[in-house]
Design an enzyme around this catalytic site. Structure first.
Site, mmCIF file in Angstrom:
data_model
loop_
_atom_site.group_PDB
_atom_site.id
_atom_site.type_symbol
_atom_site.label_atom_id
_atom_site.label_comp_id
_atom_site.label_asym_id
_atom_site.label_seq_id
_atom_site.Cartn_x
_atom_site.Cartn_y
_atom_site.Cartn_z
ATOM 1 N N ASP A 13 -3.209 -1.901 -3.729
ATOM 2 C CA ASP A 13 -2.262 -0.954 -4.332
ATOM 3 C C ASP A 13 -2.442 -0.800 -5.836
ATOM 4 O O ASP A 13 -1.475 -0.548 -6.571
ATOM 5 C CB ASP A 13 -0.805 -1.359 -4.021
ATOM 6 C CG ASP A 13 -0.553 -1.443 -2.533
ATOM 7 O OD1 ASP A 13 -1.170 -0.646 -1.796
ATOM 8 O OD2 ASP A 13 0.237 -2.296 -2.113
ATOM 9 N N LYS A 16 -6.299 2.819 -6.222
ATOM 10 C CA LYS A 16 -7.685 3.177 -5.864
ATOM 11 C C LYS A 16 -7.784 4.636 -5.435
ATOM 12 O O LYS A 16 -8.727 5.342 -5.793
ATOM 13 C CB LYS A 16 -8.201 2.263 -4.731
ATOM 14 C CG LYS A 16 -8.254 0.799 -5.104
ATOM 15 C CD LYS A 16 -8.589 -0.075 -3.918
ATOM 16 C CE LYS A 16 -7.537 -0.109 -2.837
ATOM 17 N NZ LYS A 16 -6.269 -0.786 -3.201
ATOM 18 N N GLY A 40 -3.037 2.158 2.252
ATOM 19 C CA GLY A 40 -2.226 3.345 1.982
ATOM 20 C C GLY A 40 -2.620 3.827 0.604
ATOM 21 O O GLY A 40 -2.301 3.193 -0.387
ATOM 22 N N HIS A 41 -3.371 4.906 0.534
ATOM 23 C CA HIS A 41 -3.897 5.406 -0.739
ATOM 24 C C HIS A 41 -3.216 6.720 -1.102
ATOM 25 O O HIS A 41 -3.240 7.670 -0.321
ATOM 26 C CB HIS A 41 -5.421 5.589 -0.650
ATOM 27 C CG HIS A 41 -6.150 4.288 -0.426
ATOM 28 N ND1 HIS A 41 -7.508 4.195 -0.353
ATOM 29 C CD2 HIS A 41 -5.685 3.017 -0.276
ATOM 30 C CE1 HIS A 41 -7.847 2.934 -0.166
ATOM 31 N NE2 HIS A 41 -6.759 2.203 -0.102
ATOM 32 N N GLN A 223 -7.623 -2.356 0.193
ATOM 33 C CA GLN A 223 -7.075 -3.666 -0.170
ATOM 34 C C GLN A 223 -7.592 -4.075 -1.566
ATOM 35 O O GLN A 223 -7.827 -3.222 -2.394
ATOM 36 C CB GLN A 223 -7.415 -4.731 0.901
ATOM 37 C CG GLN A 223 -6.657 -4.544 2.205
ATOM 38 C CD GLN A 223 -7.247 -3.488 3.119
ATOM 39 O OE1 GLN A 223 -8.425 -3.512 3.414
ATOM 40 N NE2 GLN A 223 -6.456 -2.547 3.571
HETATM 41 P P1 GDP Z 1 -4.020 2.206 -3.621
HETATM 42 O O1 GDP Z 1 -3.684 1.599 -2.325
HETATM 43 O O2 GDP Z 1 -4.828 1.296 -4.503
HETATM 44 O O3 GDP Z 1 -4.665 3.561 -3.503
HETATM 45 O O4 GDP Z 1 -2.643 2.424 -4.398
HETATM 46 P P2 GDP Z 1 -1.265 3.013 -3.750
HETATM 47 O O5 GDP Z 1 -1.411 4.468 -3.563
HETATM 48 O O6 GDP Z 1 -0.841 2.186 -2.592
HETATM 49 O O7 GDP Z 1 -0.240 2.671 -4.907
HETATM 50 C C1 GDP Z 1 -0.371 3.191 -6.181
HETATM 51 C C2 GDP Z 1 0.926 3.961 -6.528
HETATM 52 O O8 GDP Z 1 0.966 4.181 -7.922
HETATM 53 C C3 GDP Z 1 0.984 5.335 -5.907
HETATM 54 O O9 GDP Z 1 2.327 5.639 -5.653
HETATM 55 C C4 GDP Z 1 0.418 6.246 -6.980
HETATM 56 O O10 GDP Z 1 0.890 7.577 -6.904
HETATM 57 C C5 GDP Z 1 0.952 5.569 -8.214
HETATM 58 N N1 GDP Z 1 0.097 5.690 -9.418
HETATM 59 C C6 GDP Z 1 -1.248 5.669 -9.504
HETATM 60 N N2 GDP Z 1 -1.651 5.696 -10.795
HETATM 61 C C7 GDP Z 1 -0.530 5.727 -11.528
HETATM 62 C C8 GDP Z 1 -0.262 5.741 -12.944
HETATM 63 O O11 GDP Z 1 -1.166 5.711 -13.774
HETATM 64 N N3 GDP Z 1 1.049 5.768 -13.329
HETATM 65 C C9 GDP Z 1 2.075 5.780 -12.450
HETATM 66 N N4 GDP Z 1 3.312 5.784 -12.901
HETATM 67 N N5 GDP Z 1 1.864 5.768 -11.108
HETATM 68 C C10 GDP Z 1 0.587 5.731 -10.668
HETATM 69 P P1 IMO Z 2 -4.424 -0.757 0.000
HETATM 70 O O1 IMO Z 2 -5.771 -0.260 0.438
HETATM 71 C C1 IMO Z 2 -1.619 -4.090 -0.291
HETATM 72 C C2 IMO Z 2 -1.821 -7.139 2.875
HETATM 73 C C3 IMO Z 2 -0.629 -7.258 3.795
HETATM 74 C C4 IMO Z 2 -0.678 -8.741 4.104
HETATM 75 C C5 IMO Z 2 -2.165 -9.017 4.190
HETATM 76 C C6 IMO Z 2 -2.742 -9.007 5.603
HETATM 77 O O2 IMO Z 2 -3.356 0.257 0.098
HETATM 78 O O3 IMO Z 2 -4.512 -1.429 -1.320
HETATM 79 P P2 IMO Z 2 -3.262 -7.055 7.340
HETATM 80 O O4 IMO Z 2 -2.371 -6.032 7.948
HETATM 81 O O5 IMO Z 2 -4.392 -6.495 6.545
HETATM 82 O O6 IMO Z 2 -3.717 -8.087 8.321
HETATM 83 O O7 IMO Z 2 -2.306 -7.849 6.294
HETATM 84 O O8 IMO Z 2 -2.801 -7.987 3.426
HETATM 85 N N1 IMO Z 2 -2.422 -5.779 2.777
HETATM 86 C C7 IMO Z 2 -2.274 -4.970 1.727
HETATM 87 N N2 IMO Z 2 -1.538 -5.112 0.602
HETATM 88 N N3 IMO Z 2 -2.406 -3.000 -0.122
HETATM 89 C C8 IMO Z 2 -3.171 -2.862 0.984
HETATM 90 O O9 IMO Z 2 -4.056 -1.860 1.128
HETATM 91 C C9 IMO Z 2 -3.094 -3.849 1.985
HETATM 92 N N4 IMO Z 2 -3.675 -4.016 3.196
HETATM 93 C C10 IMO Z 2 -3.270 -5.194 3.646
HETATM 94 O O10 IMO Z 2 0.559 -6.889 3.148
HETATM 95 O O11 IMO Z 2 -0.166 -9.477 3.024
HETATM 96 MG MG MG Z 3 -1.992 1.128 -1.174
#
Ligand code: GDP
Ligand code: IMO
Ligand code: MG
Length: 427
Positions: A13, A16, A40-41, A223
């Protein structure tokens, strides 16, 4: 930089999806290489917010071929839903290609994931319950069902019969749960086969051809480094290798083809699920980060645990991934704090003996009982979401970035100050 791997440097999270979306504008191909719909991206553009669990984060661009590589575990149900959802919002998905060697998540994997977490009780991992662990288990046990099996109904039935007889025994006799109905599963997966067959391709060959044409290819990690099954905080990890080396294995390209590796690093740290987290905050600053950063899981909606940036972990991520650059995200979230702390090393005390760890401790028991040693920096009050040039950032923010760059020993290539596509500071 024709072949660039983008990985998370923390526990996932990091942002990416948004970094890939930014880079994809100049790329021709984006390849997911591990994980599944535990990811979840998020991407935010003029049309609104998009959350992708399986579709690569280049899918919003019509000039990009989106590839799901052999290293991914695919829930065909979730993939079909994502395809439909995107088409419904007016985006074509004709440029999607799926590796025939990727493994499928089956209904019994999801049931086993949940049953195993229930059995572990207080020692649970806190998985996303998407069946990721059981699907990779079957891959290693050679009981897995692959995307290519969908194209031959006879083989599919044979493999399903074998797998289901073993899995139903496990579900019913070990976990005391109901098993699955093989006929129902066959019927469901035959439907998915029809839906997904136009996208199945030899993706390793497609990537090789793109690279030979000199096109820019992005490899999208899911991840993060500390969730890596080999190098992360085992057993509180996922079941794949989110580090850069896996891009080669999970996409089918040789290591000599990779030119750049970008590590995505949130300006602070978050973690979802169980497991150690030395810089975790249990105070009002932690609450501030949750609220201001909107730190709720994209996949499960769980509140993310929040803490200060940890340079020990960042240096570990630089080493394991061979990072050539950093993408710093969510710097805007830190605006409004009087002070910012950053962990520069750990202290560990055992039997009256005190040790310092500048590098990631090689033993999980040590990591578990480490105390972070902090450097304290002045914060800044200005809203920086409108800043587009490095020089326009408050000096305190620039100092913070300089410290990160120096400690990581890797240049910062981009800084984001908001979730939107254009909310990026030029470096
Ligand atoms: P990922 O799994 O690495 O792709 O990240 P996620 O999408 O799960 O979580 C990142 C969250 O931060 C999302 O809700 C994005 O919309 C938000 N986000 C990404 N870059 C920024 C930033 O520079 N500032 C803020 N405030 N939010 C951001
Ligand atoms: P993105 O790509 C954050 C965490 C779960 C748990 C552990 C194992 O959005 O960054 P699993 O279901 O993979 O067997 O769970 O890994 N986890 C993540 N945490 N971002 C993710 O993906 C994750 N994918 C798995 O919360 O702790
Ligand atoms: Mg994510």
């Amino acid at each position: 930089m024709p072949a660039t791997v983008v990985v998370g440097t923390q526990w996932g999270d990091e942002g990416k999806g948004r970094v890939i979306d930014n880079l994809a504008e100049q790329s021709r191909m984006v390849v997911r290489f591990q994980g599944g719909n535990n990811a979840g991206h998020t991407i935010v553009n003029e049309e609104g917010e998009f959350k992708f669990h399986l579709l690569p984060s280049g899918i919003l661009y019509s000039h990009v071929t989106s590839v799901i590589g052999n290293g991914v575990v695919i829930s065909p149900r979730v993939l079909c839903e994502e395809i439909d959802g995107l088409k419904g919002r007016g985006y074509p998905v004709d440029n999607l290609r799926i590796s025939g060697n990727a493994h499928l998540i089956m209904p019994y994997h999801i049931l086993l994931d949940a049953a195993s977490e229930t059995m572990l009780g207080r020692r649970k991992i806190g998985t996303t319950k998407r069946g990721i662990g059981p699907a990779y288990t079957d891959k290693a046990a050679r009981l897995g069902i692959r995307v290519q099996d969908l194209s031959d109904k006879k083989i599919l039935r044979q493999k399903l019969d074998t797998a289901i007889s073993v899995k139903n025994d496990l579900l019913e006799k070990v976990y005391n749960n109901p098993g699955v109905d093989p006929f129902e599963v066959m019927e469901q997966y035959a439907e998915y086969a029809d839906r997904l067959s136009p996208y199945i391709d030899d993706t390793s060959l497609l990537i090789d051809r793109a690279l030979k044409r000199g096109e820019q290819v992005l490899f999208e990690g899911a991840q993060g480094t500390l969730l890596d099954i080999d190098h992360g905080t085992y057993p509180f990890v996922t079941s794949s290798n989110p580090i850069a080396g896996e891009a080669c294995v999970g996409a089918g390209v040789g290591p000599t083809r990779i030119d750049e590796v970008i590590g995505v690093c949130k300006a602070y740290t978050t973690r979802v699920g169980e497991g150690p987290f030395p810089t975790e905050l249990f105070n009002e600053v932690g609450d501030y980060l949750v609220k201001k950063g909107g730190e709720f899981g994209t996949t499960t909606g769980r509140q993310r645990r929040c803490g200060w940036l940890d340079l020990v972990l960042l240096r570990y991520a630089v080493r394991l991934n061979g990072l050539t650059g950093l993408a710093i995200t969510k710097l805007d979230v830190l605006s409004g704090l009087d002070q910012i702390q950053v962990c520069s090393m750990y202290e560990h005390e055992y039997d009256d003996q005190k040790d310092n760890y500048v590098d990631f401790p090689p033993h999980q028991s040590i990591f578990y009982h480490c105390t972070p040693v902090y450097e304290t920096l002045p914060g800044w009050q200005e809203d920086i979401t409108g800043v587009r040039k490095l020089a326009d950032l408050p000096s305190e923010a620039r100092n913070y970035l300089e410290l990160i760059e120096e400690e990581a020993g890797v240049p910062i290539k981009s800084i984001s100050v908001g979730p939107g596509r254009d909310e990026t500071v030029e470096v």
